[in-house]
Design a protein around this motif. Structure first.
Motif, PDB file in Angstrom:
ATOM      1  N   LYS A 179       0.830  -1.464  -0.203  1.00  0.00           N
ATOM      2  CA  LYS A 179      -0.290   0.165  -0.028  1.00  0.00           C
ATOM      3  C   LYS A 179       0.835   0.928   0.258  1.00  0.00           C
ATOM      4  O   LYS A 179       1.058   2.388  -0.933  1.00  0.00           O
ATOM      5  CB  LYS A 179      -0.840   0.055   1.135  1.00  0.00           C
ATOM      6  CG  LYS A 179      -1.564   1.167   1.058  1.00  0.00           C
ATOM      7  CD  LYS A 179      -2.886   1.159   2.175  1.00  0.00           C
ATOM      8  CE  LYS A 179      -3.506   2.455   2.732  1.00  0.00           C
ATOM      9  NZ  LYS A 179      -4.422   2.010   4.117  1.00  0.00           N
ATOM     10  N   GLY A 180       1.884   0.925   1.009  1.00  0.00           N
ATOM     11  CA  GLY A 180       2.817   2.784   0.647  1.00  0.00           C
ATOM     12  C   GLY A 180       3.333   2.747  -0.308  1.00  0.00           C
ATOM     13  O   GLY A 180       3.828   3.645  -0.859  1.00  0.00           O
ATOM     14  N   LEU A 188      -2.136   6.008  -6.066  1.00  0.00           N
ATOM     15  CA  LEU A 188      -2.809   5.965  -4.669  1.00  0.00           C
ATOM     16  C   LEU A 188      -2.942   7.652  -4.016  1.00  0.00           C
ATOM     17  O   LEU A 188      -2.080   7.699  -3.566  1.00  0.00           O
ATOM     18  CB  LEU A 188      -2.580   4.563  -3.838  1.00  0.00           C
ATOM     19  CG  LEU A 188      -3.716   4.614  -2.715  1.00  0.00           C
ATOM     20  CD1 LEU A 188      -5.298   3.285  -3.354  1.00  0.00           C
ATOM     21  CD2 LEU A 188      -3.581   2.964  -2.177  1.00  0.00           C
ATOM     22  N   LYS A 189      -4.602   7.279  -4.262  1.00  0.00           N
ATOM     23  CA  LYS A 189      -4.868   8.783  -3.054  1.00  0.00           C
ATOM     24  C   LYS A 189      -4.901   8.449  -1.424  1.00  0.00           C
ATOM     25  O   LYS A 189      -5.758   7.376  -0.995  1.00  0.00           O
ATOM     26  CB  LYS A 189      -5.923   9.537  -3.217  1.00  0.00           C
ATOM     27  CG  LYS A 189      -5.322  10.178  -5.628  1.00  0.00           C
ATOM     28  CD  LYS A 189      -4.929  10.899  -5.084  1.00  0.00           C
ATOM     29  CE  LYS A 189      -4.936  11.865  -6.309  1.00  0.00           C
ATOM     30  NZ  LYS A 189      -4.098  10.701  -7.898  1.00  0.00           N
ATOM     31  N   LYS A 193     -10.372   3.964  -1.710  1.00  0.00           N
ATOM     32  CA  LYS A 193     -10.693   2.700  -0.808  1.00  0.00           C
ATOM     33  C   LYS A 193      -9.570   1.819  -1.250  1.00  0.00           C
ATOM     34  O   LYS A 193      -9.754   1.905  -2.887  1.00  0.00           O
ATOM     35  CB  LYS A 193     -12.088   2.558  -1.037  1.00  0.00           C
ATOM     36  CG  LYS A 193     -12.894   1.252  -0.561  1.00  0.00           C
ATOM     37  CD  LYS A 193     -14.141   0.998  -1.062  1.00  0.00           C
ATOM     38  CE  LYS A 193     -14.022  -1.023  -0.161  1.00  0.00           C
ATOM     39  NZ  LYS A 193     -15.524  -1.501  -0.786  1.00  0.00           N
ATOM     40  N   VAL A 194      -8.754   1.216  -0.476  1.00  0.00           N
ATOM     41  CA  VAL A 194      -7.858   0.034  -1.141  1.00  0.00           C
ATOM     42  C   VAL A 194      -8.529  -0.956  -1.488  1.00  0.00           C
ATOM     43  O   VAL A 194      -9.459  -1.934  -0.801  1.00  0.00           O
ATOM     44  CB  VAL A 194      -7.016   0.015  -0.517  1.00  0.00           C
ATOM     45  CG1 VAL A 194      -5.954  -0.721  -0.797  1.00  0.00           C
ATOM     46  CG2 VAL A 194      -6.280   1.900   0.161  1.00  0.00           C
ATOM     47  N   THR A 195      -8.238  -1.181  -2.506  1.00  0.00           N
ATOM     48  CA  THR A 195      -8.767  -2.318  -3.779  1.00  0.00           C
ATOM     49  C   THR A 195      -7.606  -3.611  -4.171  1.00  0.00           C
ATOM     50  O   THR A 195      -6.564  -2.884  -3.876  1.00  0.00           O
ATOM     51  CB  THR A 195      -9.911  -2.486  -4.697  1.00  0.00           C
ATOM     52  OG1 THR A 195      -9.283  -1.412  -5.674  1.00  0.00           O
ATOM     53  CG2 THR A 195     -10.832  -2.052  -4.401  1.00  0.00           C
ATOM     54  N   PRO A 196      -7.573  -4.930  -4.009  1.00  0.00           N
ATOM     55  CA  PRO A 196      -6.205  -5.040  -4.613  1.00  0.00           C
ATOM     56  C   PRO A 196      -5.127  -5.115  -5.424  1.00  0.00           C
ATOM     57  O   PRO A 196      -4.570  -5.022  -6.044  1.00  0.00           O
ATOM     58  CB  PRO A 196      -6.587  -6.699  -4.328  1.00  0.00           C
ATOM     59  CG  PRO A 196      -8.225  -7.198  -3.423  1.00  0.00           C
ATOM     60  CD  PRO A 196      -8.572  -5.568  -3.385  1.00  0.00           C
ATOM     61  N   ASP A 197      -6.707  -4.876  -6.476  1.00  0.00           N
ATOM     62  CA  ASP A 197      -5.847  -4.029  -7.446  1.00  0.00           C
ATOM     63  C   ASP A 197      -4.920  -3.009  -7.784  1.00  0.00           C
ATOM     64  O   ASP A 197      -4.285  -2.591  -8.589  1.00  0.00           O
ATOM     65  CB  ASP A 197      -6.920  -4.336  -8.271  1.00  0.00           C
ATOM     66  CG  ASP A 197      -7.926  -3.209  -8.521  1.00  0.00           C
ATOM     67  OD1 ASP A 197      -8.748  -3.578  -7.410  1.00  0.00           O
ATOM     68  OD2 ASP A 197      -8.503  -2.105  -9.291  1.00  0.00           O
ATOM     69  N   CYS A 227       2.118   4.920   4.842  1.00  0.00           N
ATOM     70  CA  CYS A 227       0.696   4.564   5.086  1.00  0.00           C
ATOM     71  C   CYS A 227       0.243   5.341   6.646  1.00  0.00           C
ATOM     72  O   CYS A 227      -0.961   5.735   6.839  1.00  0.00           O
ATOM     73  CB  CYS A 227       0.554   3.027   5.386  1.00  0.00           C
ATOM     74  SG  CYS A 227       1.274   1.656   3.943  1.00  0.00           S
ATOM     75  N   ASP A 228       1.436   5.689   7.475  1.00  0.00           N
ATOM     76  CA  ASP A 228       0.434   6.463   8.493  1.00  0.00           C
ATOM     77  C   ASP A 228       0.522   7.694   8.213  1.00  0.00           C
ATOM     78  O   ASP A 228      -0.067   8.229   8.316  1.00  0.00           O
ATOM     79  CB  ASP A 228       2.201   6.692   9.159  1.00  0.00           C
ATOM     80  CG  ASP A 228       2.805   5.208  10.070  1.00  0.00           C
ATOM     81  OD1 ASP A 228       1.306   4.132  10.731  1.00  0.00           O
ATOM     82  OD2 ASP A 228       3.614   4.961  10.382  1.00  0.00           O
ATOM     83  N   LEU A 229       1.406   8.509   6.927  1.00  0.00           N
ATOM     84  CA  LEU A 229       0.472  10.087   6.666  1.00  0.00           C
ATOM     85  C   LEU A 229      -0.508   9.811   6.222  1.00  0.00           C
ATOM     86  O   LEU A 229      -1.169  11.532   6.343  1.00  0.00           O
ATOM     87  CB  LEU A 229       2.175  10.678   5.780  1.00  0.00           C
ATOM     88  CG  LEU A 229       3.734  10.490   6.153  1.00  0.00           C
ATOM     89  CD1 LEU A 229       4.402  10.779   4.763  1.00  0.00           C
ATOM     90  CD2 LEU A 229       3.207  11.547   6.805  1.00  0.00           C
ATOM     91  N   ALA A 230      -0.864   8.897   4.940  1.00  0.00           N
ATOM     92  CA  ALA A 230      -2.302   8.688   4.719  1.00  0.00           C
ATOM     93  C   ALA A 230      -2.998   8.623   5.403  1.00  0.00           C
ATOM     94  O   ALA A 230      -4.439   8.786   5.237  1.00  0.00           O
ATOM     95  CB  ALA A 230      -2.307   7.256   4.293  1.00  0.00           C
TER      96      ALA A 230
END
Length: 237
Positions: A179-180, A188-189, A193-197, A227-230
């Motif tokens: 994710k990071g 990625l914003k 919403k995070v999806t596998p693709d 990820c923490d920043l997001a």
């Protein structure tokens, strides 16, 4: 990975300032993330034997940290009568104790089996001693550890990064790193919403990681910080 029981920590056994400088030059996008987050502050817990560290990892798997901490403490306390207060049970202690003792501490049936397998494979040498591990490559360590029930590649990689202080480990299956990476390099914003693709693929990460060698562990740490920043978390002052 869970922290060691003693609470004592130390810096990784490599030049973190050099790692940051070289990563920032080799990968300017990563360099901007490094500048945004700030210093590399990862600390390693006081040295434990591989057996102790992996036993703790097994207990913490798929359990909330507070619950796992309580189970781990109860398990250790249940051996005070044979190994003394504050001492971790040995592999022999684990093999000799009744299942009821481990289950009473809160371990599931599967974790009891995994802990016993870890003990047996520590005794027979499948799980190397700390002295032997220091002479082994990352892949050699992983190859040995994944033979233990309940220990997969990810757990072995976390041991390499957070306990042994290996500088060049890239956990390709770690959700946070993927994710990071997507947040930092794939657009990625933070609000998406995070999806596998939308997560980074292994191929994408391996291609970029050519710029990161020999500091992939440090780059991975900054992927977690992305990820923490997001999530709106800021580095501690």
């Amino acid at each position: 990975m869970p922290s060691s029981r003693s609470g004592r920590t130390h810096k990784p056994p490599y030049d973190t300032a050099r790692a940051i400088a070289e990563l920032s030059v080799a990968d300017p996008k990563l360099g901007r993330l490094i500048e945004r987050w700030g210093p590399f502050t990862m600390r390693l817990p006081a040295t434990q034997s591989p057996f102790e560290a992996l036993a703790e990892s097994i207990i913490y798997q798929q359990v909330h940290a507070n619950a796992a901490r309580a189970i781990h403490s109860r398990m250790i306390e249940s051996f005070h009568h044979v190994c003394g207060i504050g001492n971790h049970p040995s592999p022999e202690h684990i093999l000799d104790c009744p299942n009821e003792q481990l289950r009473k501490a809160g371990l599931s049936h599967n974790k009891t089996l995994a802990l016993r397998d870890l003990a047996a494979k520590t005794i027979d040498g499948t799980v190397p001693t700390l002295a032997k591990i220091k002479k082994m490559s990352d892949e050699e360590v992983i190859e040995h550890l994944v033979q233990v029930r309940g220990i997969g590649r990810w757990t072995a990689e976390m041991l390499l990064i957070f306990r042994l202080g290996r500088p060049d480990v890239l956990p390709l299956d770690d959700y946070g790193v993927r994710k990071g990476f997507a947040l930092t390099f794939l657009g990625l914003k933070p609000t998406q919403k995070v999806t596998p693709d939308l997560l980074a693929t292994k191929e994408q990460m391996l291609k970029r990681a050519k710029k990161w060698r020999p500091w992939c562990s440090v780059a991975s740490w900054y992927m977690w910080r992305a990820c923490d920043l997001a999530a709106g978390k800021l580095p501690a002052e």
